[in-house]
Design an enzyme around this catalytic site. Sequence first.
Site, mmCIF file in Angstrom:
data_model
loop_
_atom_site.group_PDB
_atom_site.id
_atom_site.type_symbol
_atom_site.label_atom_id
_atom_site.label_comp_id
_atom_site.label_asym_id
_atom_site.label_seq_id
_atom_site.Cartn_x
_atom_site.Cartn_y
_atom_site.Cartn_z
ATOM 1 N N HIS A 288 0.679 -1.056 0.243
ATOM 2 C CA HIS A 288 -0.174 -0.047 0.091
ATOM 3 C C HIS A 288 0.901 1.494 -0.116
ATOM 4 C CE1 HIS A 288 -4.578 1.025 1.148
ATOM 5 N NE2 HIS A 288 -3.870 1.507 -0.132
ATOM 6 N N ASP B 24 -9.933 -0.973 3.462
ATOM 7 C CA ASP B 24 -8.990 -1.399 3.923
ATOM 8 C C ASP B 24 -9.399 -2.057 5.288
ATOM 9 O OD1 ASP B 24 -6.301 -2.019 4.962
ATOM 10 O OD2 ASP B 24 -5.537 -0.249 3.822
ATOM 11 N N HIS C 121 -7.447 -2.020 7.657
ATOM 12 C CA HIS C 121 -6.360 -1.411 8.350
ATOM 13 C C HIS C 121 -6.479 0.241 8.181
ATOM 14 C CE1 HIS C 121 -4.967 -5.205 7.554
ATOM 15 N NE2 HIS C 121 -4.691 -5.207 8.923
ATOM 16 N N ASP D 153 -3.804 2.297 8.199
ATOM 17 C CA ASP D 153 -2.719 2.839 7.579
ATOM 18 C C ASP D 153 -2.394 4.141 8.034
ATOM 19 O OD1 ASP D 153 -2.652 0.334 6.566
ATOM 20 O OD2 ASP D 153 -2.907 1.044 4.328
ATOM 21 N N HIS E 42 3.906 0.702 4.991
ATOM 22 C CA HIS E 42 2.658 0.391 4.539
ATOM 23 C C HIS E 42 1.594 0.760 5.355
ATOM 24 C CE1 HIS E 42 1.384 -3.987 5.170
ATOM 25 N NE2 HIS E 42 2.089 -3.751 6.241
ATOM 26 N N ASP F 165 -7.591 -1.884 -0.738
ATOM 27 C CA ASP F 165 -6.374 -2.986 -0.226
ATOM 28 C C ASP F 165 -7.142 -4.459 -0.079
ATOM 29 O OD1 ASP F 165 -5.000 -4.412 1.672
ATOM 30 O OD2 ASP F 165 -4.280 -2.707 2.556
ATOM 31 N N ASP G 268 -6.905 -6.630 1.712
ATOM 32 C CA ASP G 268 -7.367 -7.217 2.927
ATOM 33 C C ASP G 268 -8.466 -6.641 3.594
ATOM 34 O OD1 ASP G 268 -6.773 -4.853 4.382
ATOM 35 O OD2 ASP G 268 -4.588 -5.392 4.530
ATOM 36 N N GLU H 183 -1.681 -5.112 -2.127
ATOM 37 C CA GLU H 183 -1.475 -6.121 -1.121
ATOM 38 C C GLU H 183 -1.831 -7.429 -1.402
ATOM 39 O OE1 GLU H 183 0.087 -5.622 1.645
ATOM 40 O OE2 GLU H 183 0.072 -3.251 1.897
HETATM 41 MG MG MG Z 1 -3.593 -0.873 3.476
HETATM 42 MG MG MG Z 2 -4.637 -3.430 5.104
#
Ligand code: MG
Ligand code: MG
Length: 296
Positions: free
Chosen positions: A98, A120, A122, A124, A137, A223, A225, A268
């Site tokens: 990322h 995402d 997350h 980040d 990232h 992303d 994930d 990712e």
């Molecule tokens: Mg990310």
């Molecule tokens: Mg992520």
Amino acid sequence: MNRTIRIIGVPIDLGQSKRGVDLGPGALRYAGLAEKLQALGHRVIDGGNLGVAVRETIPGQAQQHYLPAIAQACLAVYRAARQAVADGETPLFIGGDHTLAIGSIGGVTHSAPAGLLWIDAHGDFNTTETTISGNIHGMTLALLLGEGYPQLVDVGRPGAKLAARDVVMIAIRDLDPGERRRLRASGITVYTMRDIDERGIGPVVREALERLEHHERLHVSLDMDCLEPQAGPGVGTPSPGGLTCREAQLMMEIIADCGRCASLDIVEINPILDRHNITALLAVELAASLFGKRIL
Ligand code: MG
Ligand code: MG
């Protein structure tokens, strides 16, 4: 709307520690990315991959989390992004981790602002003060808002590339403690998985687009994930409780309906951790939905 979509491969794996995410651009090409988008009537130009330093060739940078090499790669991404927008194209950045979004989002906002949909598991949103891993990232969005390593904040042009009101986050469910505090104080609109569970993905995405109504152009940073790990196992930092395939598809279909998406990151994907390339195949389906594929 028929577009000219420019695929820009960024095989960067320097922003995190798991090996294999540099193979993501190949996995997306083998999954038929260009062909799927062409079949929708778009002109697709694959510009190949940008140059990114191979980790083994820069052992001296390990101590500084490969900061110089990441800055160099992101500057190349920035320039490619800026050029694609200037040429009236829709750039599609395929990673890679990322960190590439430091360059892609910087570049697409060079001449005019854009709204950002950050999808995402997350945030980040770490800085050097809040990070647990030190991985860059996990800092990308903070850097884009002007906080963190100056060498990365200033890629392409000095300072922040976005303000908090320009950003909406979706599918968030895994935050570090300090990152969580920072995000709550930031003013960014965040739709967590709880919001999606309670309200449904449709109403959440429609409201997200309303929050960015002051922007004519939107950038989607996807992303992979964000997905439930069973649906998208080929990622370095999987997080349970994510989007189902259908939720992700519907999200893309609703964004497509608004007609404002002007650029996209797909990041990712780690083919070494994947099963039979299903994460890249799903990403291709999501990109097709975002660029106009309809069921009926
Ligand atoms: Mg990310
Ligand atoms: Mg992520």
